[in-house]
Design an enzyme around this catalytic site. Structure first.
Site, PDB file in Angstrom:
ATOM      1  N   HIS A 168     -49.480  48.563 -19.302  1.00  0.00           N
ATOM      2  CA  HIS A 168     -49.967  49.922 -19.274  1.00  0.00           C
ATOM      3  C   HIS A 168     -48.587  50.864 -18.912  1.00  0.00           C
ATOM      4  O   HIS A 168     -47.828  50.177 -18.353  1.00  0.00           O
ATOM      5  CB  HIS A 168     -51.006  50.303 -18.005  1.00  0.00           C
ATOM      6  CG  HIS A 168     -52.384  49.555 -18.432  1.00  0.00           C
ATOM      7  ND1 HIS A 168     -53.032  49.839 -19.530  1.00  0.00           N
ATOM      8  CD2 HIS A 168     -53.379  48.661 -17.929  1.00  0.00           C
ATOM      9  CE1 HIS A 168     -54.266  49.445 -19.459  1.00  0.00           C
ATOM     10  NE2 HIS A 168     -54.339  48.420 -18.520  1.00  0.00           N
ATOM     11  N   GLY A 169     -48.852  52.173 -18.951  1.00  0.00           N
ATOM     12  CA  GLY A 169     -47.862  53.023 -18.786  1.00  0.00           C
ATOM     13  C   GLY A 169     -48.197  54.574 -18.451  1.00  0.00           C
ATOM     14  O   GLY A 169     -49.243  54.804 -18.585  1.00  0.00           O
ATOM     15  N   CYS A 198     -48.796  52.898 -23.259  1.00  0.00           N
ATOM     16  CA  CYS A 198     -49.141  54.432 -23.139  1.00  0.00           C
ATOM     17  C   CYS A 198     -48.079  55.174 -22.437  1.00  0.00           C
ATOM     18  O   CYS A 198     -47.765  54.803 -21.386  1.00  0.00           O
ATOM     19  CB  CYS A 198     -50.592  54.663 -22.430  1.00  0.00           C
ATOM     20  SG  CYS A 198     -51.931  53.849 -23.810  1.00  0.00           S
ATOM     21  N   ARG A 199     -47.885  56.192 -22.791  1.00  0.00           N
ATOM     22  CA  ARG A 199     -47.063  57.264 -22.248  1.00  0.00           C
ATOM     23  C   ARG A 199     -47.607  58.291 -21.579  1.00  0.00           C
ATOM     24  O   ARG A 199     -46.999  59.398 -21.401  1.00  0.00           O
ATOM     25  CB  ARG A 199     -45.963  57.661 -23.162  1.00  0.00           C
ATOM     26  CG  ARG A 199     -45.158  56.421 -23.866  1.00  0.00           C
ATOM     27  CD  ARG A 199     -43.942  56.922 -24.713  1.00  0.00           C
ATOM     28  NE  ARG A 199     -43.145  57.331 -23.990  1.00  0.00           N
ATOM     29  CZ  ARG A 199     -41.924  57.918 -24.790  1.00  0.00           C
ATOM     30  NH1 ARG A 199     -41.888  58.042 -26.034  1.00  0.00           N
ATOM     31  NH2 ARG A 199     -40.882  58.760 -24.225  1.00  0.00           N
ATOM     32  N   GLU A 218     -35.838  56.898 -29.102  1.00  0.00           N
ATOM     33  CA  GLU A 218     -35.431  57.741 -28.176  1.00  0.00           C
ATOM     34  C   GLU A 218     -34.308  56.905 -27.479  1.00  0.00           C
ATOM     35  O   GLU A 218     -34.068  55.787 -27.611  1.00  0.00           O
ATOM     36  CB  GLU A 218     -36.535  57.972 -27.252  1.00  0.00           C
ATOM     37  CG  GLU A 218     -37.710  58.941 -27.667  1.00  0.00           C
ATOM     38  CD  GLU A 218     -38.780  59.366 -26.824  1.00  0.00           C
ATOM     39  OE1 GLU A 218     -38.061  59.425 -25.568  1.00  0.00           O
ATOM     40  OE2 GLU A 218     -39.860  59.320 -27.186  1.00  0.00           O
TER      41      GLU A 218
END
Length: 256
Positions: free
Chosen positions: A89-90, A136-137, A242
């Site tokens: 998860h993030g 996820c961001r 990125e």
């Protein structure tokens, strides 16, 4: 000068890869299907000649400790590159540890680059460091609704409404603090990454597919682009490159 060197023949080369995957959490939902991602990424990296060091279900502090030990490995001296794979998860700022509630126990993205930059990991200086991040961001959707119109008045509806003078050559030379990184995130900033409980993450599925099909004839960043292009007709998610500081093209050349 345009391509990263492949050091040593395969039998003497000591390529190492680090894979960290969090599946079970104290406060967050279980990441069903993550075991498929671990299996497929491990198989892919081993096929590319990397010995994979795998850690599962760890806190952010444990991740930081694992990274430091991995960065200090002497095998990097006789390697030409490394892969650093994180799946969890993030949030917008980093990767969740197993005790995270979404805002606590976060490994900041910047910590990855600090551990493997040219100051703290000299053995990998000048060598590709490939960072793959599946998380996820943020909680926003990755798509918008648009009209087929060129009218600028037509609204677009969002779905989530040193100065170097005087330097002289000497035994000590300056070098970039951070170089030779190539990073592919599973989604754009602040947005969701999607996962199928029985098949694993869409991003990992498509990354593995593109690498298996093109690692023999495409450089790394071209394969990254192919992964991104595979999401062209899936507007809910788009991987993004990125913090990439590659100075040359990196060909994996499996089998050499």
């Amino acid at each position: 000068t345009q391509i990263y060197d492949i050091y040593l023949p395969r039998e003497r080369r000591t390529r190492r890869a680090l894979l960290i995957c969090n599946t079970k959490f104290k406060h967050l939902s279980q990441r069903h299907g993550a075991e498929v991602d671990v299996k497929e990424m491990t198989k892919l990296l081993e096929g590319l000649g990397y010995k994979v060091e795998c850690h599962e279900d760890v806190t952010s502090q444990e991740m930081a400790t694992i990274m430091k030990k991995f960065a200090d490995q002497k095998d990097h001296l006789t390697s030409d590159s490394t892969f650093l794979v994180f799946m969890s998860h993030g949030s917008s700022t980093g990767i969740c540890g197993t005790e995270s509630n979404g805002t606590t126990d976060i490994l900041f993205f910047n910590t990855i680059y600090e551990n493997f930059n040219n100051k703290h990991c000299r053995a990998l200086m000048g060598k590709p460091k490939v960072v793959i991040i599946q998380c996820c961001r943020g909680g926003k959707a990755g798509s918008v609704l648009v009209h087929d119109s060129t009218n600028p008045e037509m609204p677009v509806f969002s779905s989530d409404s040193v100065s170097i003078a005087g330097l002289e050559e000497d035994k000590i030379r300056e070098a970039h603090l951070e170089s030779d990184f190539a990073t592919l995130y599973s989604s754009t900033p602040d947005t969701i990454s999607w996962r199928i409980p029985t098949k694993g993450s869409l991003f990992i599925q498509r990354l593995v597919e593109q690498f298996r099909n093109h690692a023999f004839n495409s450089d790394l960043q071209e394969m990254f682009r192919k992964v991104q292009h595979s999401f062209e007709n899936f507007p809910q998610q788009l991987p993004t490159q990125e913090r990439t500081t590659m100075l040359r093209k990196f060909y994996l050349f499996p089998g050499l």
